[in-house]
Write an enzyme that holds these catalytic residues in place. Sequence first.
Site, PDB file in Angstrom:
ATOM      1  N   TYR A  33       0.721  -1.258   0.085  1.00 53.20           N
ATOM      2  CA  TYR A  33      -0.116  -0.017  -0.051  1.00 53.20           C
ATOM      3  C   TYR A  33       0.810   1.287  -0.103  1.00 53.20           C
ATOM      4  O   TYR A  33       2.123   1.070   0.265  1.00 53.20           O
ATOM      5  CB  TYR A  33      -0.922   0.049   0.992  1.00 53.20           C
ATOM      6  CG  TYR A  33      -0.354   0.637   2.401  1.00 53.20           C
ATOM      7  CD1 TYR A  33       0.485  -0.359   3.215  1.00 53.20           C
ATOM      8  CD2 TYR A  33      -0.312   1.726   3.036  1.00 53.20           C
ATOM      9  CE1 TYR A  33       1.137  -0.066   4.285  1.00 53.20           C
ATOM     10  CE2 TYR A  33       0.055   2.249   4.146  1.00 53.20           C
ATOM     11  CZ  TYR A  33       0.799   1.370   5.056  1.00 53.20           C
ATOM     12  OH  TYR A  33       1.548   1.959   6.038  1.00 53.20           O
ATOM     13  N   ARG A  52       7.713   4.203  -5.283  1.00 55.51           N
ATOM     14  CA  ARG A  52       7.950   3.203  -4.545  1.00 55.51           C
ATOM     15  C   ARG A  52       6.868   2.193  -4.188  1.00 55.51           C
ATOM     16  O   ARG A  52       7.167   0.975  -4.144  1.00 55.51           O
ATOM     17  CB  ARG A  52       7.729   4.112  -2.997  1.00 55.51           C
ATOM     18  CG  ARG A  52       7.765   3.002  -1.695  1.00 55.51           C
ATOM     19  CD  ARG A  52       7.970   3.878  -0.386  1.00 55.51           C
ATOM     20  NE  ARG A  52       6.504   4.614   0.212  1.00 55.51           N
ATOM     21  CZ  ARG A  52       6.793   5.328   0.786  1.00 55.51           C
ATOM     22  NH1 ARG A  52       7.536   5.767   1.654  1.00 55.51           N
ATOM     23  NH2 ARG A  52       5.161   6.091   0.997  1.00 55.51           N
ATOM     24  N   ARG A  97      -7.443 -20.567  -2.201  1.00 57.79           N
ATOM     25  CA  ARG A  97      -6.462 -20.243  -1.237  1.00 57.79           C
ATOM     26  C   ARG A  97      -5.360 -21.405  -1.273  1.00 57.79           C
ATOM     27  O   ARG A  97      -5.316 -22.452  -1.025  1.00 57.79           O
ATOM     28  CB  ARG A  97      -7.017 -20.128   0.224  1.00 57.79           C
ATOM     29  CG  ARG A  97      -6.087 -19.790   1.403  1.00 57.79           C
ATOM     30  CD  ARG A  97      -6.376 -20.104   2.558  1.00 57.79           C
ATOM     31  NE  ARG A  97      -5.444 -19.616   3.750  1.00 57.79           N
ATOM     32  CZ  ARG A  97      -4.518 -20.531   3.954  1.00 57.79           C
ATOM     33  NH1 ARG A  97      -4.289 -21.533   3.366  1.00 57.79           N
ATOM     34  NH2 ARG A  97      -3.737 -20.086   4.876  1.00 57.79           N
ATOM     35  N   LYS A 142       0.098 -17.369  14.346  1.00 58.47           N
ATOM     36  CA  LYS A 142      -0.359 -18.126  12.867  1.00 58.47           C
ATOM     37  C   LYS A 142      -1.300 -16.977  12.149  1.00 58.47           C
ATOM     38  O   LYS A 142      -2.386 -16.792  12.202  1.00 58.47           O
ATOM     39  CB  LYS A 142      -1.248 -19.338  13.202  1.00 58.47           C
ATOM     40  CG  LYS A 142      -1.223 -20.205  12.012  1.00 58.47           C
ATOM     41  CD  LYS A 142      -1.976 -21.468  12.436  1.00 58.47           C
ATOM     42  CE  LYS A 142      -2.319 -22.350  11.424  1.00 58.47           C
ATOM     43  NZ  LYS A 142      -1.333 -22.478  10.254  1.00 58.47           N
ATOM     44  N   GLU A 175      12.023 -24.105   9.685  1.00 59.47           N
ATOM     45  CA  GLU A 175      10.624 -24.973   9.455  1.00 59.47           C
ATOM     46  C   GLU A 175      10.585 -24.612   7.958  1.00 59.47           C
ATOM     47  O   GLU A 175      11.146 -23.705   7.355  1.00 59.47           O
ATOM     48  CB  GLU A 175       9.427 -24.361  10.150  1.00 59.47           C
ATOM     49  CG  GLU A 175       9.365 -22.893  10.145  1.00 59.47           C
ATOM     50  CD  GLU A 175       7.973 -22.289  10.825  1.00 59.47           C
ATOM     51  OE1 GLU A 175       7.166 -22.999  10.857  1.00 59.47           O
ATOM     52  OE2 GLU A 175       7.919 -21.039  11.059  1.00 59.47           O
TER      53      GLU A 175
HETATM   54  N1  PMP Z   1       4.921 -24.056  10.209  1.00 59.75           N
HETATM   55  C1  PMP Z   1       4.143 -23.097   9.438  1.00 59.75           C
HETATM   56  C2  PMP Z   1       4.876 -21.820   8.937  1.00 59.75           C
HETATM   57  C3  PMP Z   1       2.760 -23.471   8.889  1.00 59.75           C
HETATM   58  O1  PMP Z   1       2.256 -22.667   8.009  1.00 59.75           O
HETATM   59  C4  PMP Z   1       2.279 -24.797   9.333  1.00 59.75           C
HETATM   60  C5  PMP Z   1       0.989 -25.093   8.476  1.00 59.75           C
HETATM   61  N2  PMP Z   1      -0.044 -24.499   9.570  1.00 59.75           N
HETATM   62  C6  PMP Z   1       3.149 -25.760  10.104  1.00 59.75           C
HETATM   63  C7  PMP Z   1       4.226 -25.102  10.499  1.00 59.75           C
HETATM   64  C8  PMP Z   1       2.485 -27.066  10.543  1.00 59.75           C
HETATM   65  O2  PMP Z   1       1.674 -26.601  11.589  1.00 59.75           O
HETATM   66  P1  PMP Z   1       0.132 -27.761  11.897  1.00 59.75           P
HETATM   67  O3  PMP Z   1       0.937 -29.170  12.212  1.00 59.75           O
HETATM   68  O4  PMP Z   1      -0.492 -27.048  13.172  1.00 59.75           O
HETATM   69  O5  PMP Z   1      -0.709 -27.595  10.546  1.00 59.75           O
END
Ligand code: PMP
Length: 278
Positions: A33, A52, A97, A142, A175
């Site tokens: 934005y 920008r 999604r 999350k 992760e």
């Molecule tokens: N890490 C990230 C960044 C995620 O988006 C997810 C998926 N939700 C996971 C790990 C795995 O988490 P979960 O076992 O609760 O789905």
Amino acid sequence: MKDLCCLNGRIQPLEEARIDPLDRGFLFGDALYDAVRVVEGTILHLDSHLARLQGGLERIDIDVPVGLASNCRQLVAASRLETGYLYLQVSRGVAPRSHEPPGDITPTILILAVAHSFAAPASRAMRAISRQDDRWRHCDLKTTSLLGAVMGKIEMRDAGVDEVLFVGDQGQVREGGSSNIFVRHGDVLETHPADGRILEGITRGILLELAEQIGLPCRETPPLLSERQEWQEAFLCGTLTGVQPLVELDDEPVANGVVGAWTKQLAEALEKRNRNDS
Ligand code: PMP
């Protein structure tokens, strides 16, 4: 002043404008934005703001819309905005999604005209607090602000692989873009600690429990990229992923590309647990 906005090039009453629930700006924060000051009907520094915005859009691989400047001028004229600002938001657009966007997607372009009276120059004594700069460091939330993950997923998509692994400065494997990772190293399962640097996956938690029940030793310590030649096996896990073996990383096989015995054991144990819980 009239409460108008410009949505995808069409000027309309703000109360009638609607954004699709599948818009990636809403679902992922996959959008940028800018805000531009308007004084006595004149838009200030519009070129700099648009440069920008357009530079940012190019960086995150969103098609730069044409006609933004004329849309801004038309909206100021139509709404008779005198003093206030324009809020411009460009999202990647609408799609089913999924973290990784489809290649062909049309951006959503919203411009709001907002009346606002600005404080007189140097008239407002400001007070502040100071805090550690933790922005983008809340991996344990999350959050739907997933632009960082989406950027990783775009690289993943372009590389033609199935997941992106995020790695710390010292090669700590944190992760996946939407999964957690376990690595078998020295006959111990290693997974990154839930210290705010990862999402504490529900699946990860269940697998830690199951590993203990089965008698597989686990340690919550970051797997290290520098030790990847010693990994005996590795797997990804998540609610939608389940447990899946990681057989290749950065174009090199992991553990000779073989699906590991502990991976299979835990995948089956999770399947069984899921069936019993349902
Ligand atoms: N890490 C990230 C960044 C995620 O988006 C997810 C998926 N939700 C996971 C790990 C795995 O988490 P979960 O076992 O609760 O789905």
